[in-house]
Design an enzyme around this catalytic site. Structure first.
Site, PDB file in Angstrom:
ATOM      1  N   ASP A 253     -35.558 -42.820  -0.376  1.00 40.49           N
ATOM      2  CA  ASP A 253     -34.914 -43.006   0.919  1.00 40.49           C
ATOM      3  C   ASP A 253     -34.040 -44.257   0.839  1.00 40.49           C
ATOM      4  O   ASP A 253     -34.223 -45.096  -0.052  1.00 40.49           O
ATOM      5  CB  ASP A 253     -35.998 -43.158   1.994  1.00 40.49           C
ATOM      6  CG  ASP A 253     -35.413 -43.510   3.343  1.00 40.49           C
ATOM      7  OD1 ASP A 253     -34.480 -42.805   3.787  1.00 40.49           O
ATOM      8  OD2 ASP A 253     -35.867 -44.500   3.948  1.00 40.49           O
ATOM      9  N   ARG A 254     -33.096 -44.395   1.748  1.00 38.30           N
ATOM     10  CA  ARG A 254     -32.209 -45.558   1.691  1.00 38.30           C
ATOM     11  C   ARG A 254     -32.671 -46.670   2.632  1.00 38.30           C
ATOM     12  O   ARG A 254     -33.157 -47.695   2.209  1.00 38.30           O
ATOM     13  CB  ARG A 254     -30.772 -45.137   2.039  1.00 38.30           C
ATOM     14  CG  ARG A 254     -29.715 -46.139   1.591  1.00 38.30           C
ATOM     15  CD  ARG A 254     -28.360 -45.875   2.241  1.00 38.30           C
ATOM     16  NE  ARG A 254     -28.329 -46.389   3.620  1.00 38.30           N
ATOM     17  CZ  ARG A 254     -27.281 -46.297   4.432  1.00 38.30           C
ATOM     18  NH1 ARG A 254     -26.198 -45.653   4.023  1.00 38.30           N
ATOM     19  NH2 ARG A 254     -27.322 -46.800   5.650  1.00 38.30           N
ATOM     20  N   ASP A 255     -32.516 -46.472   3.949  1.00 38.92           N
ATOM     21  CA  ASP A 255     -32.780 -47.538   4.923  1.00 38.92           C
ATOM     22  C   ASP A 255     -34.265 -47.879   4.970  1.00 38.92           C
ATOM     23  O   ASP A 255     -35.115 -47.017   5.205  1.00 38.92           O
ATOM     24  CB  ASP A 255     -32.294 -47.118   6.307  1.00 38.92           C
ATOM     25  CG  ASP A 255     -30.807 -46.807   6.324  1.00 38.92           C
ATOM     26  OD1 ASP A 255     -30.037 -47.604   5.771  1.00 38.92           O
ATOM     27  OD2 ASP A 255     -30.421 -45.753   6.862  1.00 38.92           O
ATOM     28  N   ASN A 296     -30.848 -39.542   5.524  1.00 47.59           N
ATOM     29  CA  ASN A 296     -30.237 -39.070   6.769  1.00 47.59           C
ATOM     30  C   ASN A 296     -29.357 -40.178   7.324  1.00 47.59           C
ATOM     31  O   ASN A 296     -29.797 -41.337   7.415  1.00 47.59           O
ATOM     32  CB  ASN A 296     -31.301 -38.729   7.814  1.00 47.59           C
ATOM     33  CG  ASN A 296     -32.097 -37.488   7.466  1.00 47.59           C
ATOM     34  OD1 ASN A 296     -31.683 -36.683   6.637  1.00 47.59           O
ATOM     35  ND2 ASN A 296     -33.241 -37.315   8.115  1.00 47.59           N
ATOM     36  N   GLN A 297     -28.140 -39.841   7.708  1.00 46.03           N
ATOM     37  CA  GLN A 297     -27.226 -40.816   8.303  1.00 46.03           C
ATOM     38  C   GLN A 297     -26.628 -40.252   9.588  1.00 46.03           C
ATOM     39  O   GLN A 297     -25.456 -39.863   9.649  1.00 46.03           O
ATOM     40  CB  GLN A 297     -26.141 -41.193   7.284  1.00 46.03           C
ATOM     41  CG  GLN A 297     -26.652 -41.996   6.110  1.00 46.03           C
ATOM     42  CD  GLN A 297     -27.319 -43.292   6.543  1.00 46.03           C
ATOM     43  OE1 GLN A 297     -26.791 -44.006   7.405  1.00 46.03           O
ATOM     44  NE2 GLN A 297     -28.477 -43.605   5.965  1.00 46.03           N
ATOM     45  N   CYS A 353     -29.185 -28.085  10.462  1.00 50.13           N
ATOM     46  CA  CYS A 353     -28.700 -27.906   9.085  1.00 50.13           C
ATOM     47  C   CYS A 353     -29.898 -27.832   8.146  1.00 50.13           C
ATOM     48  O   CYS A 353     -31.025 -28.118   8.530  1.00 50.13           O
ATOM     49  CB  CYS A 353     -27.789 -29.069   8.695  1.00 50.13           C
ATOM     50  SG  CYS A 353     -28.657 -30.661   8.680  1.00 50.13           S
ATOM     51  N   CYS A 355     -29.899 -29.672   5.398  1.00 45.49           N
ATOM     52  CA  CYS A 355     -29.928 -30.905   4.609  1.00 45.49           C
ATOM     53  C   CYS A 355     -30.701 -32.038   5.292  1.00 45.49           C
ATOM     54  O   CYS A 355     -31.205 -32.931   4.604  1.00 45.49           O
ATOM     55  CB  CYS A 355     -28.511 -31.364   4.266  1.00 45.49           C
ATOM     56  SG  CYS A 355     -27.376 -31.528   5.653  1.00 45.49           S
ATOM     57  N   LYS A 357     -33.448 -34.324   6.493  1.00 44.07           N
ATOM     58  CA  LYS A 357     -34.886 -34.478   6.296  1.00 44.07           C
ATOM     59  C   LYS A 357     -35.610 -34.320   7.645  1.00 44.07           C
ATOM     60  O   LYS A 357     -35.087 -34.788   8.665  1.00 44.07           O
ATOM     61  CB  LYS A 357     -35.197 -35.862   5.715  1.00 44.07           C
ATOM     62  CG  LYS A 357     -34.617 -36.141   4.342  1.00 44.07           C
ATOM     63  CD  LYS A 357     -34.996 -37.530   3.820  1.00 44.07           C
ATOM     64  CE  LYS A 357     -34.427 -38.646   4.666  1.00 44.07           C
ATOM     65  NZ  LYS A 357     -34.738 -39.988   4.126  1.00 44.07           N
ATOM     66  N   ASP A 382     -39.921 -44.969   3.559  1.00 42.62           N
ATOM     67  CA  ASP A 382     -40.650 -45.882   4.443  1.00 42.62           C
ATOM     68  C   ASP A 382     -41.064 -45.239   5.759  1.00 42.62           C
ATOM     69  O   ASP A 382     -41.572 -45.934   6.638  1.00 42.62           O
ATOM     70  CB  ASP A 382     -39.790 -47.120   4.730  1.00 42.62           C
ATOM     71  CG  ASP A 382     -38.614 -46.802   5.649  1.00 42.62           C
ATOM     72  OD1 ASP A 382     -38.365 -47.550   6.603  1.00 42.62           O
ATOM     73  OD2 ASP A 382     -37.930 -45.783   5.404  1.00 42.62           O
TER      74      ASP A 382
END
Length: 434
Positions: A253-255, A296-297, A353, A355, A357, A382
């Site tokens: 994950d990113r954030d 997710n953004q 969608c 895509c 999560k 996280d």
């Protein structure tokens, strides 16, 4: 299928090994000439028609390989009496070239599923396809900028002053070319493949594409690089990265996992790496796992920014990581959000969608593109939605506590690991796999 190998280099940086008695492509790796490693890799892909462009000490190559019959190959030669650049020989080779051919340099060690690259080339109906990949030193590498369809928009020379964020997308020096582009070669003796031919093709819609892969390909033009390549060959990591073999990935994950969590980040200025993220990704790079970001953004759907803003944030992420000598094999993001009602929202992205999560469309796409065995892979994040995503995809999961792990209700299982931060998660994963 046919391959052209540019094998005329002097190899001045390898003088301590070649002693000016053999050309650079004949430098030994584990007792075998680099050029033979290349030909064996080509032969494994069904490529037995070889054109060798020789120059400095070319007779050494010609005496060793002869017509190629002893190696199960058919070899033709063209010797440059003086250097013609990286593409000048092609003007002389036109009658010998097949309709489509691979072009590579004689100082590159690789083990690649070239059939995958060929399928990509034909599906895109490209005139030229470049093999591109991330590496640990993008700041001094030639980079390629592409659009969402992987069409090459421009080349970014390593000699440019880069006062901007850039994607870690390195031109590796392996090409698949259609013979017809040789008709566009400039009428001059010395020709640079990139500057004199490929840059011009960027202006033609659909002419040139970048094939992205994490497979092993390295320039070994120095003594240190040869020694590193020999270690890679001994460890088996060269062959293991070939996409004919199933790969393992650590999805991140990113954030809150890679970068400090600050709500919906909509500009590069708000992006800051977590203190331990670099070392975590370094451990993944060393391990043989692929390092892939899945994020997710929804700021795009909320109307807080556009897709290009998210891509710029990710360029900053890749630039910062590259400065530290680490890299991500891929980055995937979902710009959608199904819930409507925000005053500034972008209706085009307010959709359900596959895509977003905890759905697994991004993981499935990566699994298909990179031949990833999801059951042998991990998802690190996280929030509980990250854990649910991993469970849905059949990966094992690790929850890091840098973010708010209880912020999502869509959760029906315990993570395999619970860790303080991403570095601890990666270290525990790798200890389990040893």
């Amino acid at each position: 299928m046919q391959a052209v190998i540019m094998a005329g280099g002097k190899g001045t940086r390898l003088a301590s090994l070649t002693r000016n008695e053999i050309p650079k492509p004949m430098a030994l790796l584990l007792g075998k000439p680099l050029l033979l490693w290349q030909m064996e890799a080509l032969k494994r892909n069904g490529i037995t028609e070889i054109i060798l462009v020789t120059g400095h000490l070319g007779y050494v190559i010609e005496d060793f390989f002869e017509d190629g019959g002893a190696f199960g190959l058919h070899i033709q030669y063209f010797r440059e009496e003086k250097p013609l650049g990286t593409a000048g020989a092609l003007t002389h080779l036109r009658p010998m070239l097949e309709e489509t051919f691979f072009l590579l340099y004689g100082d590159v060690l690789f083990d690649i599923d070239l059939r995958r690259m060929e399928r990509f080339h034909r599906e895109k109906r490209a005139a030229a396809t470049l093999f591109v990949h991330p590496n640990a030193h993008p700041f001094d590498s030639d980079l390629v900028e592409t659009d969402l369809e992987q069409r090459v928009l421009r080349f970014d020379s390593k000699h440019n002053v880069r006062d901007y964020w850039y994607e870690n997308c390195v031109n590796a020096g392996l090409y698949l070319l259609d013979r017809r582009i040789c008709e566009d070669l400039p009428n001059q003796e010395k020709i640079d493949l990139e500057k004199d031919l490929l840059m011009g093709l960027c202006q033609e819609a659909g002419a040139i594409y970048a094939y992205r892969s994490p497979e092993y390909i390295k320039d070994i033009g120095t003594v240190d690089r040869i020694q590193a390549a020999e270690a890679d060959l001994k460890s088996g990591s060269v062959a293991a990265r070939n996409l004919q073999k199933p790969q393992r990935a650590i999805f991140l994950d990113r954030d809150g996992t890679i970068n400090v969590k600050r709500g919906l980040i909509s500009s590069p200025e708000s992006f800051e790496l977590e203190p331990c993220a670099v070392e975590a990704i370094r451990e993944i790079n060393r391990s043989g796992y692929l390092a892939i970001v899945i994020t997710n953004q929804p700021a795009v759907a909320r109307g807080l920014c556009g897709v290009e803003n998210i891509k710029e944030i990710h360029r900053k992420m890749q630039t910062l990581l590259g400065r530290e000598g680490v890299f991500l094999d891929a980055v995937r993001f979902c710009p959608h959000h199904p819930d409507k009602g925000y005053p500034e929202e972008n209706p085009a992205y307010k959709i359900s969608c596959r895509c977003r999560k905890p759905d697994i469309g991004m993981l499935e796409d990566c699994a298909e593109q990179y031949h990833i065995d999801l059951s042998a892979s991990w998802f690190v994040g996280d929030t509980t939605v990250d854990i649910q995503t991993g469970k849905n995809a059949g990966t094992r999961t690790a929850l890091v506590l840098t973010g708010d792990a209880g912020s999502d209700r869509k959760y029906d299982g315990k993570p395999d690991l619970i860790c303080k931060h991403v570095l601890e998660a990666v270290e525990q994963i790798l200890r389990r796999e040893c």
